[in-house]
Write a protein that holds these residues in place. Structure first.
Motif, PDB file in Angstrom:
ATOM      1  N   ARG A   1     -37.207  26.158  -1.472  1.00  0.00           N
ATOM      2  CA  ARG A   1     -36.157  25.259  -1.960  1.00  0.00           C
ATOM      3  C   ARG A   1     -34.867  25.497  -1.191  1.00  0.00           C
ATOM      4  O   ARG A   1     -34.558  26.624  -0.815  1.00  0.00           O
ATOM      5  CB  ARG A   1     -35.874  25.513  -3.455  1.00  0.00           C
ATOM      6  N   GLU A   2     -34.133  24.424  -0.976  1.00  0.00           N
ATOM      7  CA  GLU A   2     -32.816  24.581  -0.362  1.00  0.00           C
ATOM      8  C   GLU A   2     -31.822  24.995  -1.439  1.00  0.00           C
ATOM      9  O   GLU A   2     -31.713  24.331  -2.474  1.00  0.00           O
ATOM     10  CB  GLU A   2     -32.375  23.245   0.247  1.00  0.00           C
ATOM     11  N   VAL A   3     -31.118  26.071  -1.184  1.00  0.00           N
ATOM     12  CA  VAL A   3     -30.235  26.640  -2.199  1.00  0.00           C
ATOM     13  C   VAL A   3     -28.799  26.727  -1.699  1.00  0.00           C
ATOM     14  O   VAL A   3     -28.560  27.092  -0.553  1.00  0.00           O
ATOM     15  CB  VAL A   3     -30.665  28.081  -2.572  1.00  0.00           C
ATOM     16  N   VAL A   4     -27.872  26.398  -2.573  1.00  0.00           N
ATOM     17  CA  VAL A   4     -26.452  26.585  -2.274  1.00  0.00           C
ATOM     18  C   VAL A   4     -25.901  27.534  -3.331  1.00  0.00           C
ATOM     19  O   VAL A   4     -26.062  27.284  -4.520  1.00  0.00           O
ATOM     20  CB  VAL A   4     -25.697  25.235  -2.365  1.00  0.00           C
ATOM     21  N   THR A   5     -25.285  28.645  -2.888  1.00  0.00           N
ATOM     22  CA  THR A   5     -24.624  29.515  -3.864  1.00  0.00           C
ATOM     23  C   THR A   5     -23.119  29.418  -3.647  1.00  0.00           C
ATOM     24  O   THR A   5     -22.646  29.262  -2.528  1.00  0.00           O
ATOM     25  CB  THR A   5     -25.037  30.998  -3.722  1.00  0.00           C
TER      26      THR A   5
END
Ligand code: TYD
Length: 190
Positions: A29-33
């Protein structure tokens, strides 16, 4: 999917956020934190005020709201629209707690925020008693300051816990070690 980690200082939010991002990454999954206060102009002013002297309660609340509006517009909303997983270390629940302690009504803060800030799918409240939290951050001050600080953190913890029955909230007992806490978060999500 929109995930928020909250809790008083010393509960391990940033580490858990990083570990959770890794887990989603492993699943392709593409994740942004991200975190609040942000590194944008309003967030920077807020962080600076920690060393240069605290802002008035009104200015502080206003800056947190401006910081968040920008965060929603520039990062959170576009990332969610692009189908990414967004993981935040602090969000408007921190405003309810910390600015709530400074005298604003937490319910009103929430209402105001929810006019522009999307409600998360999952809110993880990393819960820890104030003694343990202060031990973890290893900063105890002099007796008078200490009492005030402990009292404020206790009130913050209570405000976070007041959200426990929301359908999107999960209270995570964070007395356990990092790996176990992460396992508990993943189990809830799975
Ligand atoms: P924190 O995550 O502890 O920053 P750092 O990683 O630099 O230690 O956040 C800084 C402080 O900001 C923290 O004490 C909580 C406070 N805060 C508020 O008072 N209101 C808010 O809306 C947010 C997001 C944070």
């Amino acid at each position: 999917m929109f995930i928020v980690l909250e809790g008083i200082d010393g509960t391990g939010k940033s580490t858990q956020s990083r570990l959770l991002a890794e887990w989603f990454g492993q699943q392709g999954r593409e994740v942004v934190t991200s975190r609040e206060p942000t590194d944008g102009p309003w967030g920077r002013k807020l962080r600076e005020s920690a060393s240069t002297g605290r802002l008035s309660a009104e200015d502080e609340l206003e800056y947190f709201l401006k910081d968040r509006k920008q965060h929603v517009d520039e990062l959170i909303q576009p990332s969610l629209e692009a189908g990414k997983v967004v993981i935040l270390d602090r969000y408007y629940f921190s405003t309810m707690a910390y600015q709530g302690v400074r005298g604003f009504d937490p319910t009103e803060i929430r209402r105001k925020n929810e006019t522009f800030a999307p409600v998360p799918d999952h809110l993880f409240i990393l819960d820890l008693d104030v003694d343990r939290a202060l031990d973890r951050i290893g900063s105890r001050g002099d007796a008078a300051n200490e009492f005030e600080r402990r009292d404020a953190l206790q009130k913050c913890r209570d405000i976070f816990l007041s959200l426990k029955d929301e359908p999107f909230a999960h209270v995570i007992d964070s007395r356990r070690d990092l790996e176990e806490v992460q396992e508990a978060i993943r189990a809830e999500l799975a």
